[in-house]
Design an enzyme around this catalytic site. Structure first.
Site, PDB file in Angstrom:
ATOM      1  N   ASP A  72       0.815  -1.211   0.000  1.00  0.00           N
ATOM      2  CA  ASP A  72       0.000   0.000   0.000  1.00  0.00           C
ATOM      3  C   ASP A  72       0.850   1.264   0.000  1.00  0.00           C
ATOM      4  OD1 ASP A  72       0.916  -0.295   2.661  1.00  0.00           O
ATOM      5  OD2 ASP A  72      -0.982  -1.154   3.305  1.00  0.00           O
ATOM      6  N   ASP A 141      -7.448  -3.964  14.449  1.00  0.00           N
ATOM      7  CA  ASP A 141      -8.810  -4.311  14.038  1.00  0.00           C
ATOM      8  C   ASP A 141      -8.825  -5.412  12.976  1.00  0.00           C
ATOM      9  OD1 ASP A 141      -7.876  -2.955  11.848  1.00  0.00           O
ATOM     10  OD2 ASP A 141      -9.447  -1.424  11.815  1.00  0.00           O
ATOM     11  N   HIS A 143      -7.238  -5.653  10.077  1.00  0.00           N
ATOM     12  CA  HIS A 143      -7.135  -5.344   8.650  1.00  0.00           C
ATOM     13  C   HIS A 143      -5.749  -5.715   8.132  1.00  0.00           C
ATOM     14  CE1 HIS A 143      -5.406  -1.366  10.020  1.00  0.00           C
ATOM     15  NE2 HIS A 143      -4.600  -1.628   9.016  1.00  0.00           N
ATOM     16  N   GLU A 148      -9.697  -2.282   5.194  1.00  0.00           N
ATOM     17  CA  GLU A 148     -10.329  -1.966   6.464  1.00  0.00           C
ATOM     18  C   GLU A 148     -11.532  -2.878   6.732  1.00  0.00           C
ATOM     19  OE1 GLU A 148      -8.514  -0.242   8.173  1.00  0.00           O
ATOM     20  OE2 GLU A 148      -8.188   1.819   7.548  1.00  0.00           O
TER      21      GLU A 148
END
Length: 262
Positions: A72, A141, A143, A148
């Site tokens: 990314d 979380d 991801h 996400e």
């Protein structure tokens, strides 16, 4: 699926680096056969990168015939910004090894047409023969890359809006100032990573413990995108003891007793 549990962060980093090193050496890359490696950023892989640099400087590992594809990049952050993932990769890894800069592929978050940039990235991966080993990390979380919670589990490289949890977690890299943290990024999709022949996910620290629990002890869930890799034929989760705090005791004992295979 395989879960490898090491005592601490340093040992987990070393194990991961040795695994990458051995995979490249066994592949025996050359001018007509490049090893393709997917790479993450963030704090978790730093120890692994340091070890890989050490192996290279000791003469044990060459990246001359390795092509890399990063997961990314932020949108709108100048490439030479100290917190861009271009800067991260060159400062923490690429400038210390013998990789050809033309073989180190990182998404351009300042491209004129971001969709074209994403499509081109997918094309380059396909042109390189696919990813042999994709290394990733996760957020608290669950991801992976910037996929996400709520992301499609068959998604491809695309533009994503970052969740507030991610923005808060990344604020430490921007002097704690939320207004400086980019709110959008280009990211490989869950499907992009799933297409790799092998996936290795690094999970360390107590703050990632619940995510690891969701990744391996509960079902596949698009709200915890890392859980998709339960369905990959060759996934390795590499973690330290702190990251196992939310796992059942019998799960930890099983993986340790069976050398990490399930």
């Amino acid at each position: 699926m395989r879960l490898v549990i090491l005592d601490d962060y340093a040992l987990a980093s070393e194990w991961a680096a040795k695994y990458i090193c051995n995979r490249i050496i066994q592949f025996n890359p050359g001018p007509d056969k490049y090893f393709t490696l997917g790479l993450p950023t963030g704090s978790t892989p730093l120890g692994c990168y340091k070890k890989l640099i050490e192996y290279h400087k000791n003469g044990d590992l060459s990246f001359k015939y390795v092509k890399t594809f990063n997961m990314d990049e932020y949108v709108g952050l100048p490439r030479d910004h100290p917190e861009s993932y271009h800067s991260y990769m060159w400062n923490n890894f690429f400038k210390h090894i013998d990789i050809d800069p033309n073989n180190a592929h990182i998404l351009d978050g300042n491209a004129t047409d971001l969709q074209v940039e994403c499509d081109e990235f997918e094309r380059k991966i396909e042109e390189a023969g696919g990813i042999e080993l994709f290394v990733g990390g996760i957020g608290p979380d669950g991801h992976i890359a910037f996929n996400e919670p709520g992301s499609s589990l068959v998604s491809r490289t695309r533009l994503k809006t970052l969740a507030m949890d991610t923005i808060l977690a990344n604020a430490k890299y921007f002097d704690g100032n939320l207004s400086k943290v980019p709110t959008m990024a280009l990211t490989v999709g869950v499907g992009t990573v799933m297409d790799a022949r092998e996936v290795m996910i690094l999970i360390t620290g107590a703050h990632k413990a619940f995510a690891l629990y969701k990744a391996i002890e509960e079902g596949v869930n698009h709200m915890w995108t890392v859980s998709a890799f339960q369905q990959h034929p060759r996934t390795i989760f590499v973690c330290d003891e702190d990251a196992t705090l939310e796992l059942r005791v019998k799960t930890v004992k099983y993986f340790k007793g069976e050398l990490g295979y399930l």
